[in-house]
Design an enzyme around this catalytic site. Sequence first.
Site, PDB file in Angstrom:
ATOM      1  N   ASP A  51     -39.234  56.694   2.351  1.00  0.00           N
ATOM      2  CA  ASP A  51     -37.770  56.757   2.300  1.00  0.00           C
ATOM      3  C   ASP A  51     -37.291  58.008   1.579  1.00  0.00           C
ATOM      4  OD1 ASP A  51     -37.531  54.338   3.605  1.00  0.00           O
ATOM      5  OD2 ASP A  51     -37.464  53.172   1.751  1.00  0.00           O
ATOM      6  N   TYR A 109     -49.803  52.899  -3.767  1.00  0.00           N
ATOM      7  CA  TYR A 109     -48.536  53.402  -4.285  1.00  0.00           C
ATOM      8  C   TYR A 109     -48.494  53.171  -5.795  1.00  0.00           C
ATOM      9  CZ  TYR A 109     -46.320  53.915   0.320  1.00  0.00           C
ATOM     10  OH  TYR A 109     -45.989  54.316   1.595  1.00  0.00           O
TER      11      TYR A 109
END
Length: 247
Positions: A51, A109
């Site tokens: 994003d 992540y």
Amino acid sequence: MTYLLWIAYKGTNYAGFQVQPNARTVCEVLQNAMQAVLGCRPDVKGCSRTDAGVHARRFALSFAYDGKVPAQKMVQAFNAHLPPDIRALEISEVPPDFHARYAAHAKTYCYYIRNARIDDPFTFDTCARVSQPLDIAAMQAAAAQFVGTHDFLALCASGSGAAAHGDTVRTITRCTVQQQGETVVITVTADGYLYNMVRILAGTLVEAGLHKRTPDSVLPLLQSRDRRRAGQTLPAKGLFLEDVAYL
């Protein structure tokens, strides 16, 4: 020839990785550099879309190229045409049918939180900030409950294509919380992710750290499949794609 290229980027100034018609993206800037070096604009297959505002330390992408520029010169040449917040790291040849997204079997992540009353001027755009003290032990206990194969619909933002198709089961193999001075690092490794899944997971762990939920509330939350019962979606700026694993 098909190549696997690893890059790193700071996502602050970009609307994510994937090319968009009316916004500057990492992929667009990278393809501009590739065109300058290779004389063509390869069709790039990224390992993830990421994003707007999300960063990457090791992001993988694949592309096909049959021109004359040798692979050993590409990294340095790409970097000569890239802005300093995007760097090519390394490149290797892969089988012709390799796809950076579909060949990945795990992605890691990290979410970075500054646990302090005041922002750090050097990390304000790469960390979310939580001013109240966080109970790291409670966050660690809650994080352990996410490990395993679960339906993660409760950690999925609206607008997810996977959720629309009922494909919301994922396997998390690692979920940890570590404190490094005033920085709290949440690390998640999984075989796949839903839309905003790590940012919502991090928001849920912050609730545990603030004693707004107990660690044993995690499994009932997942079983509920109800997004409203999870924590808030933390800002994109704290999220980093750390690594992608291939067989």
